[in-house]
Design a protein around this motif. Structure first.
Motif, PDB file in Angstrom:
ATOM      1  N   GLY A 212       0.727  -1.109   0.086  1.00  5.94           N
ATOM      2  CA  GLY A 212      -0.288  -0.026  -0.194  1.00  5.94           C
ATOM      3  C   GLY A 212       0.863   1.520   0.043  1.00  5.94           C
ATOM      4  O   GLY A 212       1.884   1.357   0.721  1.00  5.94           O
ATOM      5  N   LEU A 214      -0.290   5.387   0.262  1.00  3.41           N
ATOM      6  CA  LEU A 214      -1.237   6.449   0.502  1.00  3.41           C
ATOM      7  C   LEU A 214      -1.815   7.166  -0.624  1.00  3.41           C
ATOM      8  O   LEU A 214      -1.115   7.485  -1.511  1.00  3.41           O
ATOM      9  CB  LEU A 214      -1.044   7.467   1.527  1.00  3.41           C
ATOM     10  CG  LEU A 214      -0.346   7.110   3.125  1.00  3.41           C
ATOM     11  CD1 LEU A 214      -0.146   8.450   3.876  1.00  3.41           C
ATOM     12  CD2 LEU A 214      -1.623   6.279   3.710  1.00  3.41           C
ATOM     13  N   ALA A 215      -3.052   7.209  -0.787  1.00  3.64           N
ATOM     14  CA  ALA A 215      -3.756   7.766  -1.998  1.00  3.64           C
ATOM     15  C   ALA A 215      -3.335   9.219  -2.162  1.00  3.64           C
ATOM     16  O   ALA A 215      -3.426   9.629  -3.268  1.00  3.64           O
ATOM     17  CB  ALA A 215      -5.206   7.721  -1.993  1.00  3.64           C
ATOM     18  N   ARG A 260       4.657   8.304   9.073  1.00  2.00           N
ATOM     19  CA  ARG A 260       3.789   8.660   8.076  1.00  2.00           C
ATOM     20  C   ARG A 260       4.267   8.109   6.682  1.00  2.00           C
ATOM     21  O   ARG A 260       3.305   7.599   5.751  1.00  2.00           O
ATOM     22  CB  ARG A 260       3.060   9.899   7.762  1.00  2.00           C
ATOM     23  CG  ARG A 260       1.845  10.195   6.909  1.00  2.00           C
ATOM     24  CD  ARG A 260       1.052  11.442   6.948  1.00  2.00           C
ATOM     25  NE  ARG A 260       0.197  11.629   6.138  1.00  2.00           N
ATOM     26  CZ  ARG A 260      -1.330  11.022   6.372  1.00  2.00           C
ATOM     27  NH1 ARG A 260      -1.370  10.076   7.454  1.00  2.00           N
ATOM     28  NH2 ARG A 260      -2.289  11.078   5.722  1.00  2.00           N
ATOM     29  N   ASN A 264       2.432   2.511   6.979  1.00  2.06           N
ATOM     30  CA  ASN A 264       1.105   2.520   6.501  1.00  2.06           C
ATOM     31  C   ASN A 264       0.409   1.002   6.410  1.00  2.06           C
ATOM     32  O   ASN A 264       1.051   0.096   6.291  1.00  2.06           O
ATOM     33  CB  ASN A 264       0.886   3.303   5.435  1.00  2.06           C
ATOM     34  CG  ASN A 264       1.208   4.936   5.491  1.00  2.06           C
ATOM     35  OD1 ASN A 264       0.541   5.682   6.277  1.00  2.06           O
ATOM     36  ND2 ASN A 264       2.345   5.170   5.007  1.00  2.06           N
ATOM     37  N   ASN A 265      -0.862   0.962   6.159  1.00  5.61           N
ATOM     38  CA  ASN A 265      -1.338  -0.490   6.022  1.00  5.61           C
ATOM     39  C   ASN A 265      -0.697  -0.963   4.726  1.00  5.61           C
ATOM     40  O   ASN A 265      -0.663  -0.319   3.601  1.00  5.61           O
ATOM     41  CB  ASN A 265      -3.008   0.038   5.956  1.00  5.61           C
ATOM     42  CG  ASN A 265      -3.659  -1.538   5.656  1.00  5.61           C
ATOM     43  OD1 ASN A 265      -3.442  -2.391   6.458  1.00  5.61           O
ATOM     44  ND2 ASN A 265      -4.758  -1.537   4.874  1.00  5.61           N
ATOM     45  N   HIS A 379      -3.726   1.510  -3.358  1.00  2.00           N
ATOM     46  CA  HIS A 379      -3.822   2.451  -2.216  1.00  2.00           C
ATOM     47  C   HIS A 379      -3.953   1.858  -0.675  1.00  2.00           C
ATOM     48  O   HIS A 379      -4.786   0.873  -0.684  1.00  2.00           O
ATOM     49  CB  HIS A 379      -4.980   3.471  -2.399  1.00  2.00           C
ATOM     50  CG  HIS A 379      -4.732   4.303  -3.603  1.00  2.00           C
ATOM     51  ND1 HIS A 379      -5.800   4.661  -4.413  1.00  2.00           N
ATOM     52  CD2 HIS A 379      -3.717   4.954  -4.126  1.00  2.00           C
ATOM     53  CE1 HIS A 379      -5.271   5.665  -5.357  1.00  2.00           C
ATOM     54  NE2 HIS A 379      -4.003   5.595  -5.006  1.00  2.00           N
ATOM     55  N   ALA A 380      -3.111   2.296   0.171  1.00  2.00           N
ATOM     56  CA  ALA A 380      -3.076   1.695   1.475  1.00  2.00           C
ATOM     57  C   ALA A 380      -4.477   1.620   1.982  1.00  2.00           C
ATOM     58  O   ALA A 380      -4.983   0.564   2.810  1.00  2.00           O
ATOM     59  CB  ALA A 380      -2.325   2.381   2.444  1.00  2.00           C
ATOM     60  N   GLU A 381      -5.425   2.594   1.747  1.00  2.00           N
ATOM     61  CA  GLU A 381      -6.636   2.641   2.408  1.00  2.00           C
ATOM     62  C   GLU A 381      -7.429   1.768   1.840  1.00  2.00           C
ATOM     63  O   GLU A 381      -8.716   1.191   2.210  1.00  2.00           O
ATOM     64  CB  GLU A 381      -7.409   4.112   1.834  1.00  2.00           C
ATOM     65  CG  GLU A 381      -6.424   5.189   2.570  1.00  2.00           C
ATOM     66  CD  GLU A 381      -5.510   5.928   1.585  1.00  2.00           C
ATOM     67  OE1 GLU A 381      -5.181   7.041   1.794  1.00  2.00           O
ATOM     68  OE2 GLU A 381      -4.865   5.065   0.788  1.00  2.00           O
ATOM     69  N   GLU A 382      -7.305   1.015   0.637  1.00  2.00           N
ATOM     70  CA  GLU A 382      -7.879  -0.213  -0.046  1.00  2.00           C
ATOM     71  C   GLU A 382      -7.392  -1.396   0.286  1.00  2.00           C
ATOM     72  O   GLU A 382      -7.994  -2.469  -0.289  1.00  2.00           O
ATOM     73  CB  GLU A 382      -8.119   0.332  -1.473  1.00  2.00           C
ATOM     74  CG  GLU A 382      -8.852   1.625  -1.853  1.00  2.00           C
ATOM     75  CD  GLU A 382      -8.929   1.910  -3.278  1.00  2.00           C
ATOM     76  OE1 GLU A 382      -8.048   1.156  -4.034  1.00  2.00           O
ATOM     77  OE2 GLU A 382      -9.385   3.018  -3.572  1.00  2.00           O
ATOM     78  N   CYS A 383      -6.132  -1.621   0.652  1.00  2.00           N
ATOM     79  CA  CYS A 383      -5.555  -2.854   1.025  1.00  2.00           C
ATOM     80  C   CYS A 383      -6.475  -3.531   2.155  1.00  2.00           C
ATOM     81  O   CYS A 383      -7.178  -2.901   2.973  1.00  2.00           O
ATOM     82  CB  CYS A 383      -4.183  -2.660   1.303  1.00  2.00           C
ATOM     83  SG  CYS A 383      -3.120  -2.315   0.072  1.00  2.00           S
ATOM     84  N   PRO A 385      -7.454  -4.790   5.425  1.00  2.00           N
ATOM     85  CA  PRO A 385      -7.281  -4.167   6.775  1.00  2.00           C
ATOM     86  C   PRO A 385      -6.315  -5.124   7.543  1.00  2.00           C
ATOM     87  O   PRO A 385      -6.762  -6.149   7.464  1.00  2.00           O
ATOM     88  CB  PRO A 385      -8.611  -3.777   7.304  1.00  2.00           C
ATOM     89  CG  PRO A 385      -9.559  -3.852   6.040  1.00  2.00           C
ATOM     90  CD  PRO A 385      -9.043  -4.698   5.244  1.00  2.00           C
TER      91      PRO A 385
END
Length: 403
Positions: A212, A214-215, A260, A264-265, A379-383, A385
């Motif tokens: 991931g 970040l977006a 940061r 990240n995820n 994107h980390a937000e979509e990997c 959890p």
């Protein structure tokens, strides 16, 4: 480092490669351990991979950490036996499948309770790129101009300069006088290495799954590395491959944003397996290893690079001594990623803007002695959890009667 001609898109069920590619070239002679998710026990299980077979060894060692804490892990693993879970190729295919069969086992990152650590600025090339990031304040377009002026001022070949040496101190004094000193040059040629926490325990992902970024990041890249497996006593017991995914625009704005930029995820990938040190493979082989990187994008972009471990400015053993010792203890051991030469500056889209990831890039990190780690960028937000933590692991092992 070379940018090749446009390649075919990376779509396809076999983007993660084959078992022969994933395993070391001499897998028949290597002592290989890892982890799988076993649906029959609804939890992770340490395994040995031998002759292509995946063998459950949880009855003897409930965690990979327990194997790595042995006085001679390689000797113990050579004599281990247990139930056969399946063929390594079958588990790899189920790991990378677009629709995973959750009733069948799949591969995980090969470590569990070990702390996830990484060393930065251990190669002269990456040192200079970190300085450029800092001066550009994360502005990708500005970096090209700064790069040209920086290389003219300090040169690019710092390979022979021993960090913390008298010669390094002289260079530091010169750079301060020139007004181009940087915190990255401090950790690159000063006495103290940059060693940071890459992620939390159990948060690493393995091969054949997404990594991931970040977006919001517009300048990022993979960092292909060798990762050492270190016991609680500071003994190096094995190695694996790692991808220390980095957000260059975030770290470039401020080094204080390193957490940061790095943590990240799904931003820490390790695997596919740990190769334990024995008479055939040890630290000397790590010191001379070549780590290859290939990035393929659905836009036809292809990049290849090589990170030569012999060009490190710090010795791996010295980095481990800075990580763990009387000054700092890790009772469950640690994984230490050793840094990379990879600092991509080739343009991907517009002139002067260099390289950055795009969604669905396939990243292959390989080394003959360690196999191949393959991940697809999301994107980390979509990997997926990260939800399975230490408490979950202890509860699962307890229910299985392994504690």
């Amino acid at each position: 480092m070379t940018v090749l001609q446009p390649a075919a898109p990376t779509a396809g069920a076999d983007w993660f490669g084959t078992a022969a590619e994933a395993l070391p070239h001499d897998a028949d002679h290597g002592l290989l351990i890892g982890r799988i998710w076993d649906p029959s026990v609804d939890g992770p299980t340490p395994v040995v991979v031998r002759d292509g077979d995946v063998i459950d060894v949880s009855h003897r060692f409930p965690t990979v950490r327990d194997i790595c804490e042995l006085s001679d892990p390689a000797d113990a693993v050579a004599q281990l036996d247990g139930p056969r879970v399946g063929d390594f190729g079958e588990l790899l295919a189920n790991t990378g499948a677009a629709t995973r069969d959750v009733a069948r086992p799949w591969l995980l990152a090969p470590v569990d309770l070990q702390a996830l650590k990484a060393a930065g600025v251990t190669f002269p090339v990456s040192l200079i790129e970190r300085v450029i990031e800092e001066r550009a304040r994360g502005d990708l377009a500005l970096a090209a101009d700064i790069r040209g002026r920086m290389l003219a001022d300090i040169g690019a070949d710092l390979h022979s300069l021993a960090p913390g040496s008298v010669e390094a101190e002289r260079l530091k004094a010169l750079l301060v006088a020139e007004g181009i000193w940087s915190q990255y040059l401090e950790v690159g040629i000063g006495p103290d290495a940059e060693i940071f926490t890459k992620g939390q325990v159990l948060s690493a992902v393995g091969t054949a799954v997404p990594v991931g970024v970040l977006a919001a990041s517009s300048w990022n890249n993979p960092e292909p590395e060798v990762a050492l497996i270190v016991s609680s006593t500071g003994r190096i017991v094995g190695a694996t491959l790692g991808n220390d995914v980095n957000l260059r625009d975030v770290e470039g704005r401020s080094a204080l944003l390193l957490p940061r930029a790095k943590d990240n995820n799904a931003s820490c990938a390790l695997g596919p397996l740990i190769r334990l040190f024995d008479k055939r493979f040890g630290l000397d082989q790590v010191r001379t290893a070549e780590v290859r990187l290939q990035v393929r994008g659905v836009d036809g972009f292809q990049l290849e690079a090589v990170s030569e471990m012999r060009r490190m400015s710090r010795d791996p053993e010295g980095l481990v001594r800075q990580l763990i010792g009387p000054h700092h203890h890790y009772p469950d051991g640690a994984v230490l990623m050793l840094g990379t030469m990879f600092a991509p500056i080739q343009d991907r889209d517009r002139p002067g803007e260099g390289f950055t990831h795009k969604v669905d890039d396939v990243v292959r990190i390989s080394c003959p002695a360690l196999g191949t780690l393959v991940n697809r960028v999301r994107h980390a937000e979509e990997c997926e959890p990260w939800r399975f933590g230490v408490r979950d692991l202890m509860g699962n092992l307890g229910r299985r009667g392994l504690l």
